[in-house]
Design a protein around this motif. Structure first.
Motif, PDB file in Angstrom:
ATOM      1  N   PHE A  98      97.943   2.824 -55.324  1.00  0.00           N
ATOM      2  CA  PHE A  98      98.395   4.210 -55.461  1.00  0.00           C
ATOM      3  C   PHE A  98      99.901   4.306 -55.232  1.00  0.00           C
ATOM      4  CE2 PHE A  98      95.205   7.576 -55.829  1.00  0.00           C
ATOM      5  CZ  PHE A  98      94.039   6.834 -55.798  1.00  0.00           C
ATOM      6  N   ARG A  99     100.376   3.613 -54.189  1.00  0.00           N
ATOM      7  CA  ARG A  99     101.811   3.698 -53.899  1.00  0.00           C
ATOM      8  C   ARG A  99     102.629   3.039 -54.997  1.00  0.00           C
ATOM      9  NH1 ARG A  99      99.999   2.769 -48.499  1.00  0.00           N
ATOM     10  NH2 ARG A  99     100.563   0.577 -48.648  1.00  0.00           N
ATOM     11  N   ASN A 100     102.097   1.948 -55.551  1.00  0.00           N
ATOM     12  CA  ASN A 100     102.820   1.306 -56.658  1.00  0.00           C
ATOM     13  C   ASN A 100     102.946   2.248 -57.846  1.00  0.00           C
ATOM     14  OD1 ASN A 100     103.248  -1.030 -55.278  1.00  0.00           O
ATOM     15  ND2 ASN A 100     101.496  -2.129 -56.153  1.00  0.00           N
ATOM     16  N   SER A 101     101.855   2.952 -58.157  1.00  0.00           N
ATOM     17  CA  SER A 101     101.921   3.857 -59.302  1.00  0.00           C
ATOM     18  C   SER A 101     102.924   4.982 -59.010  1.00  0.00           C
ATOM     19  CB  SER A 101     100.531   4.389 -59.666  1.00  0.00           C
ATOM     20  OG  SER A 101     100.374   5.722 -59.271  1.00  0.00           O
ATOM     21  N   THR A 132     109.619   5.284 -46.279  1.00  0.00           N
ATOM     22  CA  THR A 132     108.499   6.213 -46.210  1.00  0.00           C
ATOM     23  C   THR A 132     107.970   6.395 -47.628  1.00  0.00           C
ATOM     24  OG1 THR A 132     107.891   8.431 -45.499  1.00  0.00           O
ATOM     25  CG2 THR A 132     110.059   8.214 -46.421  1.00  0.00           C
ATOM     26  N   VAL A 133     106.848   7.088 -47.792  1.00  0.00           N
ATOM     27  CA  VAL A 133     106.360   7.355 -49.148  1.00  0.00           C
ATOM     28  C   VAL A 133     107.242   8.446 -49.749  1.00  0.00           C
ATOM     29  CG1 VAL A 133     104.426   8.238 -50.495  1.00  0.00           C
ATOM     30  CG2 VAL A 133     104.022   6.651 -48.614  1.00  0.00           C
ATOM     31  N   ILE A 134     108.000   8.093 -50.774  1.00  0.00           N
ATOM     32  CA  ILE A 134     108.937   9.065 -51.362  1.00  0.00           C
ATOM     33  C   ILE A 134     108.187   9.971 -52.343  1.00  0.00           C
ATOM     34  CG2 ILE A 134     110.995   9.351 -52.824  1.00  0.00           C
ATOM     35  CD1 ILE A 134     111.835   8.234 -50.170  1.00  0.00           C
ATOM     36  N   THR A 135     108.256  11.280 -52.065  1.00  0.00           N
ATOM     37  CA  THR A 135     107.602  12.268 -52.926  1.00  0.00           C
ATOM     38  C   THR A 135     108.679  13.123 -53.592  1.00  0.00           C
ATOM     39  OG1 THR A 135     107.542  14.042 -51.305  1.00  0.00           O
ATOM     40  CG2 THR A 135     105.742  12.433 -51.201  1.00  0.00           C
ATOM     41  N   ARG A 136     108.223  14.029 -54.444  1.00  0.00           N
ATOM     42  CA  ARG A 136     109.188  14.938 -55.068  1.00  0.00           C
ATOM     43  C   ARG A 136     109.850  15.843 -54.026  1.00  0.00           C
ATOM     44  NH1 ARG A 136     106.064  17.943 -59.492  1.00  0.00           N
ATOM     45  NH2 ARG A 136     104.214  17.230 -58.400  1.00  0.00           N
TER      46      ARG A 136
END
Ligand code: AMP
Ligand code: MN
Ligand code: MN
Ligand code: MN
Length: 281
Positions: A98-101, A132-136
């Motif tokens: 999921f994180r790769n996508s 960290t998980v980069i989001t919009r």
């Protein structure tokens, strides 16, 4: 009041602004009985939250969770997983996918932003936000700090909101993939914020009926952004398809400043019984 819980909360492990320890402190201050840490595509904050609760407030139940972004009906559909066995190797392997996508998607969005002459790269985001998980939400913060937009909300219609010029959708992971992955890790699968997908009510009903056939456990009927009547409508919808109920604030700290942990906009009150029922799934 003593029984209040919150089953949808973000920390600095994704796009929230409070650390897992600060969340435990705030949950203690608000006298919550339980909260679920449900960061986007990661369980990285959970150990810290469990440790903080064990040290600061052993009465507080921290439920290991996650919020997964999937794709269906042309939309970004979120599935929350609760009480997952986060250390399951299969689960962590899927999370990594999921994180790769997400990273592939982020790279494409960064490229589109560069094409409209915005000075942005993977590196500057890593410098500003760390690992960290980069989001919009992070990209919006960056655009604001660099003066490209007047506030973070403006970044969405102008650049990165669904359908905006620099928006790129995620890879096509279906809700049923997320449901299966959560249940294989012994968790409970919840359709997050059903009213945020801009379905008509009959489209939403069809969609929920389809997910019920794909073993969905519950829908998030109690939610911060609900308007009058919405909670009742979602409870009736859940009942028609024999789904359980969940509820959460979607607390993000200063990323969503009008939403308070456990209380939403003052419009939610989720009793512990909701969690007890859900956990029996
Ligand atoms: P992502 O998972 O990268 O698609 O980013 C989704 C996050 O961006 C959400 O959880 C929100 O925090 C934020 N977000 C998405 N759309 C909007 C919007 N229109 N206004 C404000 N924040 C938004
Ligand atoms: Mn978010
Ligand atoms: Mn969501
Ligand atoms: Mn969320």
């Amino acid at each position: 009041m003593k029984n209040r819980i919150d089953l949808h909360v973000h920390s600095t492990a994704s796009d929230g602004t409070l650390t897992p320890t600060q969340l435990v402190e705030l949950a203690t201050k608000y006298k919550l009985k339980a909260f679920a840490l449900t960061d986007h595509d990661t369980t990285a904050g959970i150990d810290e939250a469990l440790k903080a609760a064990a040290e600061l407030n052993p009465q507080l139940e921290v439920i290991p969770g996650v919020e997964l972004s999937t794709h269906a009906e042309g939309r970004d559909i979120h599935i929350v997983g609760l009480d997952i066995d986060k250390d399951s190797p299969a689960f962590q392997k899927h999370l990594k996918d999921f994180r790769n996508s997400r990273e592939v998607r982020n790279k494409k969005m960064i490229q589109k932003l560069q094409e409209v002459h915005i000075d942005i790269s993977d590196e500057v985001l890593l410098d500003m936000f760390g690992d960290t998980v980069i989001t919009r939400a992070h990209i919006a913060k960056y655009l604001h700090q660099k003066g490209y937009v007047r506030n973070i909300w403006e970044a969405f219609p102008r650049y990165i909101g669904d359908g905006a010029p620099c928006f790129v959708p995620r890879g096509k992971i279906a809700p049923r993939d997320a449901i299966r992955m959560i249940q294989e890790a012994n968790g409970v699968a919840v359709l997050a914020h059903p009213l945020r997908y801009e379905f008509t009510s009959s489209e939403l009903e069809d969609f929920v009926s389809k997910l019920a056939g794909e073993e969905l456990d519950a829908i998030e009927a109690i939610y911060s952004m609900n308007g009058p009547g919405d909670e009742q409508d979602m409870k009736l919808l859940a009942k028609r398809y024999d789904l359980k109920l969940s509820g959460g604030s979607d607390f993000h700290g200063m990323t969503k400043p009008n939403i308070r942990l456990g209380f939403g906009r003052g419009n939610i009150d989720i009793p512990y019984a909701i969690w007890r029922e859900l956990r029996m799934s």
